[in-house]
Design a protein around this motif. Structure first.
Motif, PDB file in Angstrom:
ATOM      1  N   ILE A  89      26.039 -13.094 -81.831  1.00 25.27           N
ATOM      2  CA  ILE A  89      24.701 -13.647 -81.576  1.00 25.27           C
ATOM      3  C   ILE A  89      23.785 -12.560 -81.024  1.00 25.27           C
ATOM      4  CG2 ILE A  89      23.416 -15.268 -80.122  1.00 25.27           C
ATOM      5  CD1 ILE A  89      25.871 -17.180 -80.493  1.00 25.27           C
ATOM      6  N   ARG A  90      24.307 -11.729 -80.140  1.00 27.56           N
ATOM      7  CA  ARG A  90      23.515 -10.618 -79.599  1.00 27.56           C
ATOM      8  C   ARG A  90      23.070  -9.682 -80.725  1.00 27.56           C
ATOM      9  NH1 ARG A  90      26.874  -8.226 -75.510  1.00 27.56           N
ATOM     10  NH2 ARG A  90      26.229 -10.004 -74.275  1.00 27.56           N
ATOM     11  N   GLU A  91      23.977  -9.398 -81.655  1.00 25.56           N
ATOM     12  CA  GLU A  91      23.654  -8.518 -82.780  1.00 25.56           C
ATOM     13  C   GLU A  91      22.648  -9.178 -83.719  1.00 25.56           C
ATOM     14  OE1 GLU A  91      23.566  -5.302 -85.354  1.00 25.56           O
ATOM     15  OE2 GLU A  91      24.343  -5.392 -83.317  1.00 25.56           O
ATOM     16  N   LEU A  92      22.729 -10.492 -83.876  1.00 25.57           N
ATOM     17  CA  LEU A  92      21.746 -11.199 -84.710  1.00 25.57           C
ATOM     18  C   LEU A  92      20.345 -11.107 -84.103  1.00 25.57           C
ATOM     19  CD1 LEU A  92      23.591 -14.456 -85.833  1.00 25.57           C
ATOM     20  CD2 LEU A  92      22.714 -12.654 -87.320  1.00 25.57           C
ATOM     21  N   ARG A  93      20.275 -11.174 -82.773  1.00 30.14           N
ATOM     22  CA  ARG A  93      18.979 -11.103 -82.081  1.00 30.14           C
ATOM     23  C   ARG A  93      18.407  -9.689 -82.067  1.00 30.14           C
ATOM     24  NH1 ARG A  93      20.193 -14.911 -76.869  1.00 30.14           N
ATOM     25  NH2 ARG A  93      20.122 -16.891 -77.990  1.00 30.14           N
ATOM     26  N   GLU A  94      19.283  -8.695 -81.916  1.00 28.15           N
ATOM     27  CA  GLU A  94      18.839  -7.303 -81.840  1.00 28.15           C
ATOM     28  C   GLU A  94      19.659  -6.457 -82.804  1.00 28.15           C
ATOM     29  OE1 GLU A  94      19.289  -6.107 -77.770  1.00 28.15           O
ATOM     30  OE2 GLU A  94      18.345  -7.930 -77.040  1.00 28.15           O
ATOM     31  N   PRO A  95      19.346  -6.523 -84.102  1.00 27.98           N
ATOM     32  CA  PRO A  95      20.138  -5.773 -85.077  1.00 27.98           C
ATOM     33  C   PRO A  95      20.037  -4.269 -84.867  1.00 27.98           C
ATOM     34  CG  PRO A  95      18.357  -6.982 -86.145  1.00 27.98           C
ATOM     35  CD  PRO A  95      18.262  -7.251 -84.689  1.00 27.98           C
ATOM     36  N   GLU A  96      21.180  -3.613 -85.046  1.00 26.60           N
ATOM     37  CA  GLU A  96      21.212  -2.154 -84.949  1.00 26.60           C
ATOM     38  C   GLU A  96      21.024  -1.577 -86.345  1.00 26.60           C
ATOM     39  OE1 GLU A  96      24.864  -0.901 -83.196  1.00 26.60           O
ATOM     40  OE2 GLU A  96      24.625  -2.186 -81.467  1.00 26.60           O
ATOM     41  N   SER A  97      20.387  -0.456 -86.407  1.00 24.06           N
ATOM     42  CA  SER A  97      20.279   0.218 -87.699  1.00 24.06           C
ATOM     43  C   SER A  97      21.471   1.159 -87.853  1.00 24.06           C
ATOM     44  CB  SER A  97      18.977   1.004 -87.780  1.00 24.06           C
ATOM     45  OG  SER A  97      18.951   1.979 -86.764  1.00 24.06           O
ATOM     46  N   CYS A  98      21.682   1.619 -89.060  1.00 26.74           N
ATOM     47  CA  CYS A  98      22.803   2.526 -89.313  1.00 26.74           C
ATOM     48  C   CYS A  98      22.535   3.878 -88.674  1.00 26.74           C
ATOM     49  CB  CYS A  98      23.001   2.730 -90.814  1.00 26.74           C
ATOM     50  SG  CYS A  98      23.581   1.282 -91.645  1.00 26.74           S
ATOM     51  N   PRO A  99      23.427   4.339 -87.833  1.00 29.68           N
ATOM     52  CA  PRO A  99      23.257   5.671 -87.292  1.00 29.68           C
ATOM     53  C   PRO A  99      23.553   6.718 -88.367  1.00 29.68           C
ATOM     54  CG  PRO A  99      25.304   4.712 -86.497  1.00 29.68           C
ATOM     55  CD  PRO A  99      24.614   3.661 -87.322  1.00 29.68           C
ATOM     56  N   ILE A 157      26.878  -3.941-101.345  1.00 27.72           N
ATOM     57  CA  ILE A 157      26.127  -4.831-102.225  1.00 27.72           C
ATOM     58  C   ILE A 157      25.085  -5.644-101.470  1.00 27.72           C
ATOM     59  CG2 ILE A 157      26.317  -6.817-103.784  1.00 27.72           C
ATOM     60  CD1 ILE A 157      29.184  -5.787-104.426  1.00 27.72           C
ATOM     61  N   PHE A 158      25.505  -6.293-100.388  1.00 27.31           N
ATOM     62  CA  PHE A 158      24.641  -7.249 -99.709  1.00 27.31           C
ATOM     63  C   PHE A 158      24.059  -6.756 -98.393  1.00 27.31           C
ATOM     64  CE2 PHE A 158      27.529  -9.916-102.234  1.00 27.31           C
ATOM     65  CZ  PHE A 158      26.584 -10.552-103.021  1.00 27.31           C
ATOM     66  N   GLY A 159      24.469  -5.601 -97.948  1.00 29.97           N
ATOM     67  CA  GLY A 159      23.927  -5.086 -96.695  1.00 29.97           C
ATOM     68  C   GLY A 159      24.475  -5.835 -95.501  1.00 29.97           C
ATOM     69  N   GLY A 160      23.653  -5.990 -94.480  1.00 30.42           N
ATOM     70  CA  GLY A 160      24.106  -6.559 -93.214  1.00 30.42           C
ATOM     71  C   GLY A 160      23.970  -8.060 -93.094  1.00 30.42           C
ATOM     72  N   ARG A 161      23.786  -8.798 -94.165  1.00 33.04           N
ATOM     73  CA  ARG A 161      23.565 -10.245 -94.075  1.00 33.04           C
ATOM     74  C   ARG A 161      24.747 -11.022 -93.530  1.00 33.04           C
ATOM     75  NH1 ARG A 161      21.206 -11.699 -99.855  1.00 33.04           N
ATOM     76  NH2 ARG A 161      20.122  -9.752 -99.992  1.00 33.04           N
ATOM     77  N   TRP A 162      25.965 -10.634 -93.857  1.00 33.76           N
ATOM     78  CA  TRP A 162      27.132 -11.455 -93.534  1.00 33.76           C
ATOM     79  C   TRP A 162      27.915 -11.008 -92.320  1.00 33.76           C
ATOM     80  CZ3 TRP A 162      29.785 -12.177 -98.934  1.00 33.76           C
ATOM     81  CH2 TRP A 162      28.947 -12.939 -99.752  1.00 33.76           C
ATOM     82  N   GLY A 163      27.695  -9.796 -91.843  1.00 36.42           N
ATOM     83  CA  GLY A 163      28.539  -9.263 -90.772  1.00 36.42           C
ATOM     84  C   GLY A 163      28.630 -10.148 -89.550  1.00 36.42           C
ATOM     85  N   GLN A 164      27.500 -10.493 -88.956  1.00 34.65           N
ATOM     86  CA  GLN A 164      27.505 -11.291 -87.738  1.00 34.65           C
ATOM     87  C   GLN A 164      27.915 -12.729 -88.025  1.00 34.65           C
ATOM     88  OE1 GLN A 164      24.926  -9.033 -88.410  1.00 34.65           O
ATOM     89  NE2 GLN A 164      26.067  -7.647 -87.117  1.00 34.65           N
ATOM     90  N   LYS A 165      27.542 -13.258 -89.177  1.00 33.10           N
ATOM     91  CA  LYS A 165      27.940 -14.626 -89.519  1.00 33.10           C
ATOM     92  C   LYS A 165      29.454 -14.719 -89.659  1.00 33.10           C
ATOM     93  CE  LYS A 165      23.537 -15.745 -91.545  1.00 33.10           C
ATOM     94  NZ  LYS A 165      22.709 -15.009 -92.425  1.00 33.10           N
ATOM     95  N   ALA A 166      30.067 -13.688 -90.212  1.00 29.14           N
ATOM     96  CA  ALA A 166      31.526 -13.667 -90.324  1.00 29.14           C
ATOM     97  C   ALA A 166      32.157 -13.607 -88.946  1.00 29.14           C
ATOM     98  CB  ALA A 166      31.973 -12.475 -91.168  1.00 29.14           C
ATOM     99  N   GLU A 167      31.568 -12.851 -88.053  1.00 31.15           N
ATOM    100  CA  GLU A 167      32.103 -12.739 -86.697  1.00 31.15           C
ATOM    101  C   GLU A 167      31.956 -14.062 -85.944  1.00 31.15           C
ATOM    102  OE1 GLU A 167      32.103  -9.384 -83.192  1.00 31.15           O
ATOM    103  OE2 GLU A 167      30.891  -9.074 -84.980  1.00 31.15           O
ATOM    104  N   ILE A 168      30.853 -14.767 -86.161  1.00 33.07           N
ATOM    105  CA  ILE A 168      30.670 -16.089 -85.556  1.00 33.07           C
ATOM    106  C   ILE A 168      31.749 -17.045 -86.054  1.00 33.07           C
ATOM    107  CG2 ILE A 168      29.158 -18.125 -85.530  1.00 33.07           C
ATOM    108  CD1 ILE A 168      26.778 -16.137 -85.438  1.00 33.07           C
ATOM    109  N   LEU A 169      31.987 -17.042 -87.362  1.00 33.60           N
ATOM    110  CA  LEU A 169      33.024 -17.893 -87.939  1.00 33.60           C
ATOM    111  C   LEU A 169      34.391 -17.548 -87.347  1.00 33.60           C
ATOM    112  CD1 LEU A 169      33.962 -20.026 -89.981  1.00 33.60           C
ATOM    113  CD2 LEU A 169      34.155 -18.177 -91.664  1.00 33.60           C
ATOM    114  N   GLY A 170      34.701 -16.269 -87.234  1.00 35.17           N
ATOM    115  CA  GLY A 170      35.972 -15.852 -86.650  1.00 35.17           C
ATOM    116  C   GLY A 170      36.123 -16.328 -85.214  1.00 35.17           C
TER     117      GLY A 170
END
Length: 188
Positions: A89-99, A157-170
């Motif tokens: 949720i923190r990452e969804l609110r404040e997304p980090e860019s790729c270093p 393919i999809f970029g950062g759309r699913w990362g945090q959602k997958a972590e929430i599900l986990g």
């Protein structure tokens, strides 16, 4: 512990690695199949190894805490799942860019350790529940490998759309399993 419950635990634990794999696929455009395989392999090995370490550490105390096993499973899985939820949720609110960084084995090892710390605590839970650790760790490792390999390419393919959602599900899966174990042991 049933196969379906073990699958849900493996899936829940692999979501951190899945999210990082998506990020790696997104942040390393020069990386290909070799790096995707290496990423999945490292994450799978760490996710399989950490529960074994936790299990054997927990076995030394299992006799003394067997009457509290359901409470320990509830607290550990609830804590791990809650931590995953908060971080996502923190990452969804404040997304980090790729270093700006290059794909390196040293960074991959650090990611492997970071994404598998939760599995150490799950291994302790397995010890108090007297789970076959070799079967469980292998199952977790293979599940993580497959999720991480797919996640690497999904990141491209999809970029950062699913990362945090997958972590929430986990996180939700791990909390749910903790509650299930607690209810089964308390009311069975």
């Amino acid at each position: 512990m049933g196969v379906f419950t073990l699958f849900l635990i493996a899936l829940g634990l692999s979501m951190d690695a899945f999210a990082v794999s998506i990020s790696d696929g997104l942040c390393y455009p020069q990386a290909g199949r070799k790096q995707a395989f290496l990423t999945a392999l490292v994450f799978g090995v760490f996710q399989a190894g950490m529960p074994m370490i936790g299990y054997f550490a927990g076995r030394t105390f299992a006799g003394a805490i067997s009457s509290l096993d359901h409470w320990i499973a509830l607290v550990l899985l609830g804590f791990i799942g809650g931590k995953m939820l908060i971080e996502a949720i923190r990452e969804l609110r404040e997304p980090e860019s790729c270093p700006a960084r290059k794909f390196s084995f040293q960074l991959l090892l650090m990611q492997g350790v970071a994404t598998s710390i939760d599995a150490l605590a799950v291994g302790v839970s397995f010890a108090v529940m007297d789970v076959n650790i070799f079967y469980a760790a292998g199952f977790i490792g293979v599940t993580t490998f497959l999720c991480s390999f797919a996640g690497f390419f999904l990141g491209r393919i999809f970029g950062g759309r699913w990362g945090q959602k997958a972590e929430i599900l986990g996180g939700l899966i791990l909390i749910g399993i903790g509650l299930k174990i607690f209810i089964e042991h308390t009311f069975a």
